[in-house]
Design a protein around this motif. Structure first.
Motif, PDB file in Angstrom:
ATOM      1  N   ALA A  66       0.832  -1.205   0.000  1.00  0.00           N
ATOM      2  CA  ALA A  66       0.000   0.000   0.000  1.00  0.00           C
ATOM      3  C   ALA A  66       0.865   1.253   0.000  1.00  0.00           C
ATOM      4  O   ALA A  66       1.970   1.264   0.540  1.00  0.00           O
ATOM      5  N   ILE A  67       0.330   2.305  -0.615  1.00  0.00           N
ATOM      6  CA  ILE A  67       0.918   3.628  -0.489  1.00  0.00           C
ATOM      7  C   ILE A  67      -0.136   4.559   0.097  1.00  0.00           C
ATOM      8  O   ILE A  67      -1.332   4.298   0.000  1.00  0.00           O
ATOM      9  N   CYS A  68       0.326   5.620   0.718  1.00  0.00           N
ATOM     10  CA  CYS A  68      -0.572   6.600   1.308  1.00  0.00           C
ATOM     11  C   CYS A  68      -0.283   7.956   0.677  1.00  0.00           C
ATOM     12  O   CYS A  68       0.876   8.404   0.656  1.00  0.00           O
ATOM     13  N   ILE A  69      -1.311   8.602   0.156  1.00  0.00           N
ATOM     14  CA  ILE A  69      -1.147   9.825  -0.641  1.00  0.00           C
ATOM     15  C   ILE A  69      -1.398  11.058   0.220  1.00  0.00           C
ATOM     16  O   ILE A  69      -2.429  11.166   0.894  1.00  0.00           O
ATOM     17  N   PHE A  70      -0.452  11.987   0.166  1.00  0.00           N
ATOM     18  CA  PHE A  70      -0.601  13.282   0.830  1.00  0.00           C
ATOM     19  C   PHE A  70      -0.451  14.392  -0.209  1.00  0.00           C
ATOM     20  O   PHE A  70       0.564  14.455  -0.899  1.00  0.00           O
ATOM     21  N   PRO A  71      -1.437  15.278  -0.319  1.00  0.00           N
ATOM     22  CA  PRO A  71      -1.404  16.307  -1.357  1.00  0.00           C
ATOM     23  C   PRO A  71      -0.673  17.577  -0.926  1.00  0.00           C
ATOM     24  O   PRO A  71      -0.731  17.983   0.238  1.00  0.00           O
ATOM     25  N   HIS A  72       0.008  18.176  -1.889  1.00  0.00           N
ATOM     26  CA  HIS A  72       0.608  19.512  -1.732  1.00  0.00           C
ATOM     27  C   HIS A  72      -0.126  20.413  -2.716  1.00  0.00           C
ATOM     28  O   HIS A  72       0.090  20.356  -3.921  1.00  0.00           O
ATOM     29  N   SER A  73      -1.047  21.221  -2.183  1.00  0.00           N
ATOM     30  CA  SER A  73      -1.914  22.017  -3.049  1.00  0.00           C
ATOM     31  C   SER A  73      -1.388  23.434  -3.212  1.00  0.00           C
ATOM     32  O   SER A  73      -0.540  23.905  -2.444  1.00  0.00           O
ATOM     33  N   ASP A  74      -1.928  24.115  -4.194  1.00  0.00           N
ATOM     34  CA  ASP A  74      -1.583  25.509  -4.450  1.00  0.00           C
ATOM     35  C   ASP A  74      -2.051  26.367  -3.272  1.00  0.00           C
ATOM     36  O   ASP A  74      -3.209  26.295  -2.852  1.00  0.00           O
ATOM     37  N   GLN A  75      -1.141  27.183  -2.742  1.00  0.00           N
ATOM     38  CA  GLN A  75      -1.492  28.024  -1.596  1.00  0.00           C
ATOM     39  C   GLN A  75      -2.668  28.946  -1.911  1.00  0.00           C
ATOM     40  O   GLN A  75      -3.522  29.202  -1.046  1.00  0.00           O
ATOM     41  N   ASP A  76      -2.730  29.435  -3.125  1.00  0.00           N
ATOM     42  CA  ASP A  76      -3.796  30.377  -3.480  1.00  0.00           C
ATOM     43  C   ASP A  76      -5.165  29.719  -3.537  1.00  0.00           C
ATOM     44  O   ASP A  76      -6.187  30.409  -3.550  1.00  0.00           O
ATOM     45  N   SER A  77      -5.200  28.386  -3.598  1.00  0.00           N
ATOM     46  CA  SER A  77      -6.481  27.679  -3.676  1.00  0.00           C
ATOM     47  C   SER A  77      -7.027  27.295  -2.307  1.00  0.00           C
ATOM     48  O   SER A  77      -8.131  26.779  -2.202  1.00  0.00           O
ATOM     49  N   ARG A  78      -6.273  27.559  -1.247  1.00  0.00           N
ATOM     50  CA  ARG A  78      -6.690  27.175   0.104  1.00  0.00           C
ATOM     51  C   ARG A  78      -7.634  28.238   0.669  1.00  0.00           C
ATOM     52  O   ARG A  78      -7.341  29.430   0.584  1.00  0.00           O
ATOM     53  N   THR A  79      -8.727  27.780   1.235  1.00  0.00           N
ATOM     54  CA  THR A  79      -9.753  28.696   1.738  1.00  0.00           C
ATOM     55  C   THR A  79     -10.136  28.311   3.160  1.00  0.00           C
ATOM     56  O   THR A  79      -9.843  27.201   3.628  1.00  0.00           O
ATOM     57  N   GLU A  80     -10.838  29.209   3.843  1.00  0.00           N
ATOM     58  CA  GLU A  80     -11.317  28.895   5.178  1.00  0.00           C
ATOM     59  C   GLU A  80     -12.453  27.876   5.144  1.00  0.00           C
ATOM     60  O   GLU A  80     -12.678  27.162   6.112  1.00  0.00           O
ATOM     61  N   GLY A  81     -13.153  27.779   4.018  1.00  0.00           N
ATOM     62  CA  GLY A  81     -14.207  26.776   3.879  1.00  0.00           C
ATOM     63  C   GLY A  81     -13.718  25.427   3.407  1.00  0.00           C
ATOM     64  O   GLY A  81     -14.475  24.450   3.430  1.00  0.00           O
ATOM     65  N   CYS A  82     -12.465  25.353   2.945  1.00  0.00           N
ATOM     66  CA  CYS A  82     -11.821  24.089   2.543  1.00  0.00           C
ATOM     67  C   CYS A  82     -12.563  23.373   1.417  1.00  0.00           C
ATOM     68  O   CYS A  82     -12.553  22.137   1.333  1.00  0.00           O
ATOM     69  N   GLU A  83     -13.188  24.124   0.533  1.00  0.00           N
ATOM     70  CA  GLU A  83     -14.061  23.511  -0.478  1.00  0.00           C
ATOM     71  C   GLU A  83     -13.334  22.532  -1.402  1.00  0.00           C
ATOM     72  O   GLU A  83     -13.939  21.573  -1.893  1.00  0.00           O
ATOM     73  N   ARG A  84     -12.052  22.764  -1.626  1.00  0.00           N
ATOM     74  CA  ARG A  84     -11.337  21.867  -2.546  1.00  0.00           C
ATOM     75  C   ARG A  84     -11.116  20.478  -1.959  1.00  0.00           C
ATOM     76  O   ARG A  84     -10.754  19.547  -2.677  1.00  0.00           O
TER      77      ARG A  84
END
Length: 331
Positions: free
Chosen positions: A81-99
């Protein structure tokens, strides 16, 4: 457990069973194989962010193509098994966490990429809002308070999308109360009854997570700390209660995090519940060992020994950044 009866010397020469490699192998009380390993990987959507992570030498952020190559490598090395951790674009991060529940966020794209490349490889995911949260917390924040029940609702949305993308194992790492029951009910309701939950049941508010936060782009973004929802490192009994609750709510497997500083918790969990028990050898543990190895202060056998310690403590498996290197060594 009663103390063993040992014959007096020289009738008892314990070194007899240490004399050769084959004899030592015959009487080994615990073994380590690639089947005991889960390999955590980082995937980025940010152009130019791929490559080695400075605070985790030897560990890289991967593109989707890199994730596909990692999946092939894991399969070749018999890592299950592998476990995936995402590194997202800082500009796409919101207080509502919609992504977090966007089917096309980088974590979900990575799930599908692995399943396209190596369908039989088990894919574990991370269930927490911090990769997509503007303030770095695992839950929704209002007026400085990390909300529990509202966060659980968001985590359910996140988990269902991951299950639809092909995740085999969901790893709730958020430490909100009641999230395992909510996740299990939603998975059953929506036809994902075969998706397993490996709960971060005993996750401590540890100082050993720093390099991980570098890897996912969270360093310096956290507002406050996580001590209102992660366990006090001084508390053993609380950790056991958290594990008991998560198993009662429907967790299939449980995890202790961090690993080596908490081997007493690993042993207690396995002895108390007998459930599949995992530990996460976290980024700080990895960085210390790898740094010492690269400086010549430790031999590379130290990484194998460190993982064998988890097995001795009762762990069925370990999440470790050393997974592919150790699998190669064991081969």
């Amino acid at each position: 457990m009663a103390s063993p009866i040992i014959a007096p010397f020289p009738a008892s020469r314990l070194r007899r069973l240490r004399r050769t490699a084959n004899i030592r192998a015959m009487v080994s009380e615990r073994n380590l194989t690639p089947a005991n390993l889960i390999w955590p990987i980082f995937v980025t959507e940010v152009p130019g962010a791929e490559g080695e992570i400075a605070s985790m030498p030897g560990v890289e952020r991967l593109t989707l193509d890199g994730v596909r190559r990692a999946a092939e490598r894991a399969a070749r090395l018999n890592i299950p098994a592998i476990c995936i951790f995402p590194h997202s674009d800082q500009d796409s991060r919101t207080e509502g966490c919609e992504r977090a529940w966007d089917p096309d966020n980088i974590g979900n794209l990575a799930i599908r990429a692995v399943k396209e490349e190596v369908p039989d490889l088990a894919v574990m995911t991370d269930i927490a809002l911090d990769p997509y949260n503007a303030n770095g917390h695992d839950g929704l924040v209002v007026d400085g308070e990390i909300l529990n029940d509202e966060t659980v609702e968001a985590l359910v949305r996140m988990a269902l999308v991951q299950a639809e993308c092909g995740a085999d194992i969901l790893g709730p790492s958020d430490m909100m109360d009641g999230r395992i029951a909510a996740l299990r009910a939603a998975l059953e309701r929506e036809g994902h009854k075969h998706v397993a939950i490996l709960s971060y049941a005993a996750k401590f508010a540890s100082a050993f997570y720093g390099p991980f936060r570098d890897a996912v782009g969270a360093s310096g973004r956290l507002v406050g700390d996580k001590k209102t929802y992660q366990i006090n490192p001084a508390n053993r009994g609380e950790a056991i209660r958290c594990v008991a609750r998560d198993l009662a709510e429907g967790a299939d497997m449980v995890m202790v995090k961090p690993g080596m500083p908490y081997l007493d918790i690993c042993q207690a969990v396995k002895e108390e519940f007998g459930a599949p028990t995992f530990a996460y050898q976290v980024s700080g543990e990895y960085a210390m060992l790898e740094g010492a190895i690269r400086n010549g202060w430790l031999s590379r056998e130290a990484m194998v020994e460190s993982l064998l310690c988890f097995r001795r403590a009762g762990c069925d498996g370990i999440l470790s950044y050393f997974a592919p290197t150790v699998a190669e060594m064991l081969a």
